[in-house]
Scaffold this active site. Structure first.
Site, PDB file in Angstrom:
ATOM      1  N   ASN A  66     -10.207  -2.993   2.455  1.00 29.73           N
ATOM      2  CA  ASN A  66      -9.876  -3.013   1.026  1.00 29.73           C
ATOM      3  C   ASN A  66     -11.137  -2.793   0.200  1.00 29.73           C
ATOM      4  O   ASN A  66     -12.242  -2.809   0.734  1.00 29.73           O
ATOM      5  CB  ASN A  66      -9.270  -4.374   0.646  1.00 29.73           C
ATOM      6  CG  ASN A  66      -7.789  -4.478   0.991  1.00 29.73           C
ATOM      7  OD1 ASN A  66      -7.124  -3.472   1.241  1.00 29.73           O
ATOM      8  ND2 ASN A  66      -7.280  -5.694   1.005  1.00 29.73           N
ATOM      9  N   HIS A  79       0.831  -1.218   0.000  1.00 35.66           N
ATOM     10  CA  HIS A  79       0.000   0.000   0.000  1.00 35.66           C
ATOM     11  C   HIS A  79       0.866   1.268   0.000  1.00 35.66           C
ATOM     12  O   HIS A  79       0.512   2.275   0.624  1.00 35.66           O
ATOM     13  CB  HIS A  79      -0.942   0.024   1.212  1.00 35.66           C
ATOM     14  CG  HIS A  79      -1.925  -1.095   1.244  1.00 35.66           C
ATOM     15  ND1 HIS A  79      -3.208  -0.988   0.753  1.00 35.66           N
ATOM     16  CD2 HIS A  79      -1.816  -2.373   1.687  1.00 35.66           C
ATOM     17  CE1 HIS A  79      -3.841  -2.137   0.918  1.00 35.66           C
ATOM     18  NE2 HIS A  79      -3.018  -3.001   1.471  1.00 35.66           N
ATOM     19  N   HIS A 111      -3.955   0.874  11.909  1.00 38.38           N
ATOM     20  CA  HIS A 111      -3.722  -0.384  12.627  1.00 38.38           C
ATOM     21  C   HIS A 111      -5.082  -1.009  12.964  1.00 38.38           C
ATOM     22  O   HIS A 111      -5.877  -0.385  13.666  1.00 38.38           O
ATOM     23  CB  HIS A 111      -2.949  -0.073  13.913  1.00 38.38           C
ATOM     24  CG  HIS A 111      -2.561  -1.285  14.712  1.00 38.38           C
ATOM     25  ND1 HIS A 111      -2.824  -2.573  14.301  1.00 38.38           N
ATOM     26  CD2 HIS A 111      -1.922  -1.398  15.900  1.00 38.38           C
ATOM     27  CE1 HIS A 111      -2.373  -3.417  15.205  1.00 38.38           C
ATOM     28  NE2 HIS A 111      -1.823  -2.735  16.184  1.00 38.38           N
TER      29      HIS A 111
HETATM   30 FE1  HDE Z   1      -2.392  -4.856   5.526  1.00 43.01          FE
HETATM   31  N1  HDE Z   1      -0.583  -4.047   5.988  1.00 43.01           N
HETATM   32  N2  HDE Z   1      -1.711  -6.684   6.064  1.00 43.01           N
HETATM   33  N3  HDE Z   1      -4.118  -5.743   4.900  1.00 43.01           N
HETATM   34  N4  HDE Z   1      -3.062  -3.104   4.906  1.00 43.01           N
HETATM   35  C1  HDE Z   1      -0.247  -2.760   5.836  1.00 43.01           C
HETATM   36  O1  HDE Z   1       0.843  -1.474   7.478  1.00 43.01           O
HETATM   37  C2  HDE Z   1      -0.595  -6.904   6.782  1.00 43.01           C
HETATM   38  C3  HDE Z   1      -4.447  -7.056   4.973  1.00 43.01           C
HETATM   39  C4  HDE Z   1      -4.325  -2.811   4.472  1.00 43.01           C
HETATM   40  O2  HDE Z   1      -3.213   3.422   4.021  1.00 43.01           O
HETATM   41  C5  HDE Z   1       1.080  -2.421   6.469  1.00 43.01           C
HETATM   42  O3  HDE Z   1       1.164   0.721   7.875  1.00 43.01           O
HETATM   43  C6  HDE Z   1      -0.496  -8.294   7.143  1.00 43.01           C
HETATM   44  C7  HDE Z   1      -5.852  -7.262   4.746  1.00 43.01           C
HETATM   45  C8  HDE Z   1      -4.413  -1.421   4.100  1.00 43.01           C
HETATM   46  O4  HDE Z   1      -1.581   3.258   5.480  1.00 43.01           O
HETATM   47  C9  HDE Z   1       1.518  -3.752   7.074  1.00 43.01           C
HETATM   48  C10 HDE Z   1      -1.593  -8.895   6.595  1.00 43.01           C
HETATM   49  C11 HDE Z   1      -6.358  -6.015   4.501  1.00 43.01           C
HETATM   50  C12 HDE Z   1      -3.143  -0.896   4.335  1.00 43.01           C
HETATM   51  C13 HDE Z   1       0.368  -4.662   6.709  1.00 43.01           C
HETATM   52  C14 HDE Z   1      -2.355  -7.873   5.923  1.00 43.01           C
HETATM   53  C15 HDE Z   1      -5.263  -5.083   4.597  1.00 43.01           C
HETATM   54  C16 HDE Z   1      -2.331  -1.979   4.846  1.00 43.01           C
HETATM   55  C17 HDE Z   1       2.059  -1.754   5.547  1.00 43.01           C
HETATM   56  C18 HDE Z   1      -1.978 -10.367   6.635  1.00 43.01           C
HETATM   57  C19 HDE Z   1      -7.805  -5.644   4.173  1.00 43.01           C
HETATM   58  C20 HDE Z   1      -2.674   0.502   4.077  1.00 43.01           C
HETATM   59  C21 HDE Z   1       2.119  -0.313   5.993  1.00 43.01           C
HETATM   60  C22 HDE Z   1      -2.002 -10.929   7.933  1.00 43.01           C
HETATM   61  C23 HDE Z   1      -8.728  -5.948   5.240  1.00 43.01           C
HETATM   62  C24 HDE Z   1      -2.991   1.424   5.211  1.00 43.01           C
HETATM   63  C25 HDE Z   1       1.337  -0.258   7.186  1.00 43.01           C
HETATM   64  C26 HDE Z   1      -2.559   2.826   4.876  1.00 43.01           C
HETATM   65  C27 HDE Z   1      -1.007  -1.828   5.242  1.00 43.01           C
HETATM   66  C28 HDE Z   1       0.337  -5.943   7.107  1.00 43.01           C
HETATM   67  C29 HDE Z   1      -3.539  -8.152   5.202  1.00 43.01           C
HETATM   68  C30 HDE Z   1      -5.462  -3.676   4.381  1.00 43.01           C
HETATM   69  C31 HDE Z   1       2.861  -4.292   6.632  1.00 43.01           C
HETATM   70  C32 HDE Z   1       0.632  -8.925   7.945  1.00 43.01           C
HETATM   71  C33 HDE Z   1      -6.604  -8.591   4.782  1.00 43.01           C
HETATM   72  C34 HDE Z   1      -5.631  -0.691   3.561  1.00 43.01           C
HETATM   73  O5  HDE Z   1       1.616  -3.691   8.470  1.00 43.01           O
END
Ligand code: HDE
Length: 702
Positions: free
Chosen positions: A159, A86, A350
């Site tokens: 999402n 993202h 978060h």
């Molecule tokens: Fe994320 N995801 N994600 N994700 N995600 C990040 O956090 C992660 C997942 C989503 O505009 C990171 O600050 C793991 C699902 C959005 O700043 C990180 C897993 C969904 C955004 C991270 C998922 C999301 C992130 C990277 C699987 C939809 C952007 C930067 C267990 C429900 C937020 C940050 C923004 C961002 C980890 C799966 C949505 C690395 C480990 C499912 C919208 O922490």
């Protein structure tokens, strides 16, 4: 004429600055007031911001130049690590207001009082590409909302697709590695169409449902303002009595959810890298505020137990026909960020930022996310104090004994930085009832690394999605799979993926095989659980539920010298009445002289404003003007693209030679404008968004 972003821009008169010329001919803008003097970060006023300190005018630069060193050092460190996923995003401020008191389900204060607005900051994003990648690539979009509630920040980090590729957090790094640029060659950027991604997902049956969504029109939204959002996981609402209700969150744009055509998305990536970012910014800038309704699917444990899928499995949807959506409030985005870095880049979302009344479930993907998001901020924002960055600060009081660390802003007073203490009875203490109390869900069982059997059906929901699509949407899915798999060089990956598609639906597989010219080559795969055929869910289709509108859309009008000023005014008026924006395209940026003798400067030239930028187009050239346009490849492509991207085209008779050269054939979407009364018919055609009947005449799947 309606306001457009271009019109909104006016340079303010400035009488606080004078310009002088230096010895080397360089210009110095100097402060002529007390309050606009340039300073160093220490507040020392700077006398010269053009020249470094040298030993003699032509001599070497001196190390002593603390002003130069401070400026360059700061510049050298302007970048922070971009988000690993993202990275590319755009954000806006706004507010959320509930429609009613939701006390029956949750005690969360921001959902209790319909009179109260809660401030929000929303960041939309793509997933795979870097911070500088194009907006219109095929990808999932992030839809992250930070609610600054009176009880603390609640982040709904969702999402634009309601399911996910994987069921367990353990697989997230593998998934992301596979979709990102391949590690040896560092390409392709922001694209899933390559071997490593399809290698991984074709080996992961649980990805199949999400792939259907990603390959559908949802993967190429027209605008951040025109896409749905989802919380994905099942969450819990907890009411005052401690009763838990399962809940799924949905965002619905009030101006409808629509998508691009793939060829349009590809061309947009060249024509306007920032298409979605610009669209969001401009809409807010002119006061056309994006709005989304928040809907929930609320259901109890008993209902959950009756489903033949597990509500803890993030690869499943709950069809709205089974648990209807209840609309509970509205989100309005009414202010652009003041500073991209300070706000959009530094915002730290978060899923673990929750308030009393909202709680988690055991979805193993959600559980893993609860660890990841704080951890990632430590490296991205440099330390544990990112909650003190203005965009991340709660608006309610925040008090505890956490202290120090890099970049600490707060200046706590007194001797007491521990609890219990007797030295400062006013210092903060826990509160057993107002505090966050985790829902006491019983938990027992052996320590296992094991996927529940209830997660094993990977095809029924993928089939449900396929069967719920309209014909054009099914065609687009077939085309997208064929496009992506054609970019995969390893044939064994293609045939394996075809094998997965066959388990979803034989029509889907046959369509993709035919588009690839690989008939009958799908691998024979055995599913853990074969697909069941479920009742189609029309709510999953964008086209089936689209209502006619051009609100928030853009109409591109091609003019030349001699364009009929009255007709142009009628189009503008009709568009204003429908809440659409008109942008003028002309051969020269200096303007075109209309039939009434007035010069009209356009928003774009033809090369700078290709028709992919617009939702519908109007051709208003004069007969003289069109003679020049038919000899311009750019003008012919402008019209051809609008037609092949299934847009409504309004045209004066004088433009017929251009229509003919561009291969435009008469259909419901091509409206001849003989006078102002025909404008209505054009608007009606434009409200369909696309002329879907045209598509089969123009392209076959693949
Ligand atoms: Fe994320 N995801 N994600 N994700 N995600 C990040 O956090 C992660 C997942 C989503 O505009 C990171 O600050 C793991 C699902 C959005 O700043 C990180 C897993 C969904 C955004 C991270 C998922 C999301 C992130 C990277 C699987 C939809 C952007 C930067 C267990 C429900 C937020 C940050 C923004 C961002 C980890 C799966 C949505 C690395 C480990 C499912 C919208 O922490």
């Amino acid at each position: 004429m309606a306001k457009t972003p271009r019109d909104a821009k006016k340079t303010a008169p400035n009488n606080k600055t004078k310009t002088v010329t230096g010895k080397g001919g360089e210009t110095h803008q100097q402060a002529d007031g007390d309050d606009n003097r340039l300073t160093t970060n220490q507040g020392t006023v700077i006398a010269d911001n053009q020249n470094s300190l040298k030993s003699g005018a032509r001599g070497p630069t001196l190390l002593e130049d603390f002003i130069l060193r401070e400026k360059i050092t700061h510049f050298d460190h302007e970048r922070i690590p971009e988000r690993i996923v993202h990275a590319r995003g755009s954000a806006a401020h706004g507010y959320f207001q509930p429609y009613k008191d939701l006390g029956r389900l949750t005690k969360a204060a921001f959902l209790r009082d319909p009179g109260e607005k809660t401030k929000v900051f929303v960041r939309f994003s793509t997933v795979a590409g870097g911070a500088g990648s194009a907006d219109t690539v095929r990808d999932v979009r992030g839809f992250a909302v930070k609610f600054y509630t009176s009880e603390g920040n609640f982040d709904l980090v969702g999402n634009n697709i309601p399911v996910f590729f994987i069921q367990d957090a353990m697989k997230f790094p593998d998934l992301v590695h596979s979709v990102k640029m391949e590690p040896d060659r560092a390409f392709p950027q922001a694209a899933s169409a390559h071997d490593t991604f399809w290698d991984f997902v074709s080996l992961m049956p649980e990805s199949t449902h999400m792939l259907m969504w990603a390959m559908s029109d949802r993967g190429i939204p027209r605008s951040y303002r025109m896409m749905e959002g989802f919380g994905v996981h099942t969450f819990r609402f907890i009411n005052e009595k401690g009763k838990s209700t399962f809940v799924k969150f949905h965002w619905r744009p009030t101006i409808g959810a629509v998508s691009l055509i793939w060829d349009e998305a590809v061309k947009l990536a060249g024509a306007d890298y920032d298409f979605h970012r610009r669209d969001l910014w401009n809409a807010i800038d002119i006061g056309d505020f994006p709005e989304f309704e928040l809907g929930i699917q609320a259901f109890d444990e008993k209902t959950a137990d009756k489903f033949d899928f597990d509500v803890l499995d993030p690869t499943k949807v709950i069809p709205e026909e089974i648990v209807p959506l209840e609309m509970i409030g509205k989100l309005v985005l009414d202010r652009n960020p003041d500073n991209f870095f300070a706000e959009t880049e530094q915002v730290a979302f978060h899923p673990g930022h929750v308030v009393p009344g909202i709680d988690f479930t055991n979805d193993p993907l959600l559980q893993g996310r609860l660890f990841s998001y704080t951890d990632t901020q430590l490296s991205r924002l440099g330390g544990p104090n990112f909650h003190e960055i203005p965009i991340n600060r709660p608006v309610c009081p925040m008090r505890n004994f956490q202290r120090d660390g890099i970049h600490r802003m707060a200046v706590p007073q007194g001797r007491v930085n521990y609890e219990p203490n007797s030295l400062d009875p006013d210092s903060p203490r826990e509160h057993p009832t107002a505090g966050f109390n985790t829902f006491p869900e019983p938990a027992e069982g052996g320590k296992l690394r094991q996927r529940p059997e209830s997660f094993a059906d990977h095809y029924s929901h993928a089939r449900l999605f396929w069967l719920s699509m309209t014909k054009p949407e099914q065609t687009h899915i077939v085309s997208a799979f064929a496009f992506e798999l054609a970019k995969v060089e390893t044939i064994a990956i293609r045939t394996r993926m075809l094998g997965r598609l066959k388990l979803v639906h034989t029509d889907l597989c046959a369509g993709v095989e035919a588009a690839l010219g690989m008939e009958g080559q799908a691998d024979a795969l055995t599913p853990a659980v074969p697909a069941r055929t479920m009742q189609p869910s029309p709510a999953l289709s964008l086209i089936a539920k689209a209502s006619p509108t051009i609100k928030g859309r853009k109409i591109g009008v091609l003019i030349t010298d001699g364009t009929d000023a009255k007709l142009l005014a009628a189009i503008q008026k009709a568009a204003d009445g429908e809440g659409a924006v008109v942008e003028i395209v002309a051969p020269k940026i200096g303007g075109a002289k209309l039939s009434d003798g007035k010069m009209l400067p356009p928003h774009h030239t033809i090369s700078g404003g290709p028709s992919v930028l617009f939702d519908a187009v109007v051709l208003l050239p004069s007969a003289d003007g069109v003679r020049a346009l038919v000899r311009e490849a750019g003008a012919v492509a402008w019209v051809h693209d609008a037609f092949s991207h299934l847009k409504a085209i309004g045209s004066v008779a004088a433009a017929e030679p251009l229509l003919a050269k561009a291969g435009v054939e008469a259909d419901d979407g091509v409206v001849m404008l003989e006078g102002s009364s025909d404008v209505k018919a054009f608007i009606a055609a434009a409200k369909q968004h696309r002329i879907w009947d045209r598509e089969p005449k123009l392209r076959s799947p693949g």
